[in-house]
Write a protein that holds these residues in place. Structure first.
Motif, mmCIF file in Angstrom:
data_model
loop_
_atom_site.group_PDB
_atom_site.id
_atom_site.type_symbol
_atom_site.label_atom_id
_atom_site.label_comp_id
_atom_site.label_asym_id
_atom_site.label_seq_id
_atom_site.Cartn_x
_atom_site.Cartn_y
_atom_site.Cartn_z
ATOM 1 N N GLU A 1 0.829 -1.210 0.000
ATOM 2 C CA GLU A 1 0.000 0.000 0.000
ATOM 3 C C GLU A 1 0.862 1.258 0.000
ATOM 4 O OE1 GLU A 1 -3.867 1.904 2.334
ATOM 5 O OE2 GLU A 1 -3.036 -0.026 2.955
ATOM 6 N N LEU A 2 1.993 1.226 0.737
ATOM 7 C CA LEU A 2 2.886 2.389 0.744
ATOM 8 C C LEU A 2 3.517 2.583 -0.633
ATOM 9 C CD1 LEU A 2 4.282 4.673 2.232
ATOM 10 C CD2 LEU A 2 6.019 3.047 3.025
ATOM 11 N N PHE B 1 -1.081 12.882 1.424
ATOM 12 C CA PHE B 1 0.268 12.641 1.953
ATOM 13 C C PHE B 1 0.242 12.444 3.467
ATOM 14 C CE2 PHE B 1 1.821 14.384 -2.096
ATOM 15 C CZ PHE B 1 2.822 13.475 -2.358
ATOM 16 N N VAL B 2 -0.618 13.167 4.171
ATOM 17 C CA VAL B 2 -0.728 12.985 5.628
ATOM 18 C C VAL B 2 -1.205 11.565 5.921
ATOM 19 C CG1 VAL B 2 -2.012 13.679 7.680
ATOM 20 C CG2 VAL B 2 -1.056 15.423 6.172
ATOM 21 N N LEU C 1 -0.008 5.988 7.620
ATOM 22 C CA LEU C 1 0.061 4.548 7.326
ATOM 23 C C LEU C 1 1.462 4.014 7.570
ATOM 24 C CD1 LEU C 1 -1.051 1.912 5.903
ATOM 25 C CD2 LEU C 1 -0.135 2.889 3.792
ATOM 26 N N ALA C 2 2.485 4.769 7.108
ATOM 27 C CA ALA C 2 3.873 4.316 7.258
ATOM 28 C C ALA C 2 4.258 4.215 8.730
ATOM 29 C CB ALA C 2 4.809 5.272 6.517
ATOM 30 N N GLU C 3 3.854 5.204 9.531
ATOM 31 C CA GLU C 3 4.213 5.187 10.964
ATOM 32 C C GLU C 3 3.470 4.086 11.711
ATOM 33 O OE1 GLU C 3 3.286 9.170 12.104
ATOM 34 O OE2 GLU C 3 5.291 9.930 11.608
ATOM 35 N N LYS C 4 2.227 3.882 11.347
ATOM 36 C CA LYS C 4 1.412 2.880 12.037
ATOM 37 C C LYS C 4 1.918 1.463 11.780
ATOM 38 C CE LYS C 4 -3.403 1.318 12.392
ATOM 39 N NZ LYS C 4 -4.788 1.523 11.879
ATOM 40 N N ASN C 5 2.452 1.238 10.563
ATOM 41 C CA ASN C 5 2.884 -0.111 10.169
ATOM 42 C C ASN C 5 4.384 -0.187 9.921
ATOM 43 O OD1 ASN C 5 0.098 -1.532 9.641
ATOM 44 N ND2 ASN C 5 -0.034 0.444 8.605
ATOM 45 N N ALA C 6 5.157 0.660 10.632
ATOM 46 C CA ALA C 6 6.609 0.736 10.386
ATOM 47 C C ALA C 6 7.287 -0.626 10.552
ATOM 48 C CB ALA C 6 7.238 1.759 11.325
ATOM 49 N N ASP C 7 6.827 -1.420 11.518
ATOM 50 C CA ASP C 7 7.453 -2.726 11.749
ATOM 51 C C ASP C 7 7.158 -3.723 10.626
ATOM 52 O OD1 ASP C 7 6.765 -2.532 15.318
ATOM 53 O OD2 ASP C 7 8.463 -1.787 14.131
ATOM 54 N N LYS C 8 6.051 -3.532 9.913
ATOM 55 C CA LYS C 8 5.667 -4.459 8.849
ATOM 56 C C LYS C 8 6.217 -4.041 7.487
ATOM 57 C CE LYS C 8 1.278 -5.520 11.177
ATOM 58 N NZ LYS C 8 -0.206 -5.481 11.031
ATOM 59 N N ILE C 9 6.699 -2.794 7.387
ATOM 60 C CA ILE C 9 7.195 -2.279 6.106
ATOM 61 C C ILE C 9 8.696 -2.514 6.026
ATOM 62 C CG2 ILE C 9 7.510 -0.216 4.692
ATOM 63 C CD1 ILE C 9 4.915 0.861 5.915
ATOM 64 N N ILE D 1 9.602 4.715 3.558
ATOM 65 C CA ILE D 1 9.119 5.511 4.689
ATOM 66 C C ILE D 1 9.784 6.883 4.673
ATOM 67 C CG2 ILE D 1 8.956 5.640 7.200
ATOM 68 C CD1 ILE D 1 8.986 2.597 7.294
ATOM 69 N N GLY D 2 11.100 6.888 4.441
ATOM 70 C CA GLY D 2 11.809 8.169 4.349
ATOM 71 C C GLY D 2 11.286 9.030 3.222
ATOM 72 N N ILE D 3 10.979 8.424 2.081
ATOM 73 C CA ILE D 3 10.449 9.177 0.933
ATOM 74 C C ILE D 3 9.090 9.777 1.266
ATOM 75 C CG2 ILE D 3 9.587 8.936 -1.424
ATOM 76 C CD1 ILE D 3 11.785 6.826 -1.855
ATOM 77 N N ALA D 4 8.269 9.052 2.032
ATOM 78 C CA ALA D 4 6.962 9.583 2.427
ATOM 79 C C ALA D 4 7.117 10.860 3.252
ATOM 80 C CB ALA D 4 6.191 8.522 3.223
ATOM 81 N N TYR D 5 8.067 10.838 4.218
ATOM 82 C CA TYR D 5 8.330 12.056 5.007
ATOM 83 C C TYR D 5 8.814 13.199 4.115
ATOM 84 C CZ TYR D 5 7.982 9.333 9.357
ATOM 85 O OH TYR D 5 7.546 8.575 10.397
ATOM 86 N N LEU D 6 9.712 12.889 3.196
ATOM 87 C CA LEU D 6 10.248 13.932 2.295
ATOM 88 C C LEU D 6 9.150 14.530 1.422
ATOM 89 C CD1 LEU D 6 13.661 12.574 0.953
ATOM 90 C CD2 LEU D 6 13.293 14.579 2.377
#
Length: 634
Positions: A155-156, A185-186, A191-199, A205-210
């Motif tokens: 999904e990410l 984007f928010v 989504l990335a923060e909630k599922n950081a352990d599964k990604i 994840i870094g690209i999403a923040y950028l």
């Protein structure tokens, strides 16, 4: 086991490769060709993460060619994915699309929605920016597959592709569109923060923040500084933890640019110096990053008017720029070699198939002879005679095919090397032609004269223009395309230095039609040679009583996808200039090279070219008119 090892590629590289090699050994022990192909495909993608081209190519090629003897959809899909990623890595975009589209079709048949989401995202990126419709199509399909899969990582992947499409099509004046993109984007970051352990793909994840931080800069002013800086800090933390250089470079650069625009030069300078010191503490050297940071420090020094610091930063910038350029050239050569080797392997596989077919035919011939012996010697002789002649002809044909394929590979190798050499030669000649020695020496002489006469401010001003022009020419000569804005900026610097050289004996005007967008992309350094000719052969020989004038106009021809540049001067004209050229030592090599460049562009843009005509002395005054048809590059 292979998938488990691949999932560790960010957290523990050594363990990741060891687990995958154990999985490969187990597949070979069990003589399971399908599992062996998938293991090779995972190893190939792991080597891509490590930027090891040779190993990446070896594993991808092995996976692909082994898969040709396996009739399983998922196995072939993994092999095509590895090959598609390899072609994308070595900048062979058409082949990359072919392989990834085939992989996408195969994974769709296997209902592998997680894989489909990732591959559709990669396809969307490959179609950008040439085909916005297909970018949107595959980004939307990626979103659909990701939702069906229920996999946070997939999904990410899909949301990043869709986010890229939304950003590319964002209207700067459309608040509603910006708010829609911001909300998207928010949600992506959440989504990335909630599922950081599964990604597993931490870089995503870094690209999403950028992406979210960059979107704040495109919104209403003043921007939400707190949210902007928070997302950059999170992106930087990801980059440091998992050694993702491009995210670190982008985060520091974006924050430094914001501080510079804000006027907080001291913090910006400390930020770039901190980034440089951090990189120096690492076991590898990132010349691209050093060059980018020192360029930013130069810009900050100019803003602070600290010319001593500027000189120091400029020296280091030149050093790392040269190193970066060498690395870039080496990378291009490696990619060219990789493309050639890949094509060569494909031809070699065909040869092996021919040889295998020949060997099989010869075996059948032996069986035929044995059968004929059972029937009788007479029939054996007759049958052997005709069969031998048939297979001999077939063998001759296959051997001829093999010889033709070998000749084809040799021609491909020669053509690749010759094309690359011709391109590098033209780039070197272009770079040499842009900076006329007479112009450089006269400009420096005038600046020296100003300094000796204590005209410090004008001297510094013209020295900055000269330095900026030199940097622009060096940087743009290495690019495939530049914006019209950059071309106009370079022309202004060049003309203003020519004005200094000729004691401000002429004026100039640069205008664009209302329908011309100054961010369109064009080939670099096409117009300056004609300005040089106008000054050297038109205005310079003009009588002192006549005030020189150069007029430059840009308009767009939408039907031909080209930019029409018209250059007028009120100099002595073509006929008078030709008479003076007999004793003139100035050689206009640059226009000859420009003609060669435009001729090469005519393969894809038949209208590319230029014309030079005399102005009508009675109705339009003396001088020349140059009309250049410049292709707009997408």
């Amino acid at each position: 086991m292979a998938a488990e090892g691949y999932a560790k590629r960010f957290s523990d590289t050594v363990s990741s490769i060891n687990i995958q090699k154990k999985a490969l050994a187990l597949a070979q022990k069990n003589k399971n060709k399908g599992d062996e192909v998938i293991c090779y495909a995972y190893l190939a993608l792991t080597q891509r993460r490590l930027l090891h081209l040779k190993e990446f190519m070896h594993y991808a090629d092995t996976a692909f060619y082994l898969s040709q003897n396996v009739n399983k959809i998922r196995v072939k899909a993994h092999a095509y994915t590895a090959m598609g990623c390899l072609k994308s890595y070595i900048d062979d975009k058409p082949q990359a699309l072919n392989y990834l589209l085939e992989a996408y079709t195969l994974f769709s048949k296997a209902n592998a929605n997680d894989q489909c989401a990732k591959i559709a995202s990669d396809i969307s990126y490959l179609f950008s920016p040439a085909s916005p419709e297909k970018v949107e199509k595959y980004a939307k399909e990626a979103m659909i597959h990701a939702q069906k899969s229920g996999d946070p990582e997939s999904e990410l992947y899909a949301r990043l592709a869709m986010g890229g499409f939304l950003t590319d099509n964002l209207d700067a004046n459309g608040m509603e569109e910006w708010l829609k993109a911001l909300h998207f984007f928010v949600e992506t970051v959440s989504l990335a923060e909630k599922n950081a352990d599964k990604i597993v793909s931490k870089s995503n994840i870094g690209i999403a923040y950028l992406n979210l931080a960059d979107l704040y800069t495109k919104g209403p002013k003043p921007i939400d500084e707190k949210a902007f800086l928070l997302n950059l800090e999170k992106a930087t933390a990801i980059a440091k933890k998992y050694n993702i250089k491009i995210i670190y470079r982008s985060a520091i650069g974006l924050k430094g640019f914001y501080l510079t625009q804000k006027g907080d030069y001291a913090k910006a300078e400390l930020l770039f110096i901190e980034g440089i010191n951090y990189q120096k503490s690492l076991p590898y050297t990132d010349n691209y990053l050093f060059a980018a940071f020192y360029k930013s420090l130069k810009d900050v020094a100019i803003k602070r008017k600290d010319y001593q610091a500027y000189y120091g930063y400029d020296t280091l910038f030149d050093k790392y720029t040269q190193l970066k350029y060498k690395e870039s050239t080496q990378s291009q050569l490696q990619n060219a070699d990789a493309r050639y080797e890949s094509a060569k392997k494909a031809e070699r596989i065909k040869q092996l198939e021919f040889e295998k077919e020949l060997e099989q035919k010869n075996k059948l011939l032996g069986y035929g002879i044995a059968g004929v012996l059972l029937i009788g010697l007479v029939f054996m002789f007759r049958s052997y005679h005709y069969r031998q002649r048939y297979y001999q002809n077939r063998e001759d044909f296959l051997q001829q095919e093999q010889a033709n394929n070998e000749l084809k590979m040799q021609l491909m190798e020669k053509e690749t090397i010759e094309n690359l050499a011709a391109r590098l030669s033209l780039e070197r000649r272009l770079l040499r032609s842009q900076m006329d020695p007479h112009f450089i020496f006269n400009a420096l002489g005038n600046i020296q004269s100003m300094i000796l006469q204590k005209d410090t401010l004008p001297a510094v001003s013209y020295l900055n223009k000269f330095a900026k022009l030199t940097r622009q020419v060096l940087e743009q000569s290495r690019k495939e395309t530049i914006s019209l804005d950059e071309e106009i900026s370079t022309l202004k610097n060049y003309i203003e230095l020519q004005q200094l050289r000729l004691n401000n004996g002429f004026d100039y005007v640069i205008e664009c039609d209302e329908n011309v967008e100054t961010d369109v992309l064009i080939p670099p350094l096409l117009i300056q040679p004609f300005i040089e000719n106008a000054v050297e052969h038109g205005l310079k020989p003009q009588e002192n009583s006549v005030r020189g004038l150069i007029e430059i106009y840009f308009k767009e021809d939408e039907t031909q996808q080209s930019l029409i540049c018209t250059i007028k001067d009120n100099g002595i004209g073509l006929a008078a200039s030709r008479k003076l050229k007999i004793n003139d030592t100035h050689q206009s090599l640059s226009t000859t090279i420009t003609d060669e460049r435009l001729s090469k562009m005519q393969r894809e843009n038949p209208n590319a070219g230029f014309t030079v005509t005399e102005r009508d002395g009675e109705t339009d005054g003396n001088g020349c008119i140059v009309i250049i048809n410049i292709p707009i590059l997408i």
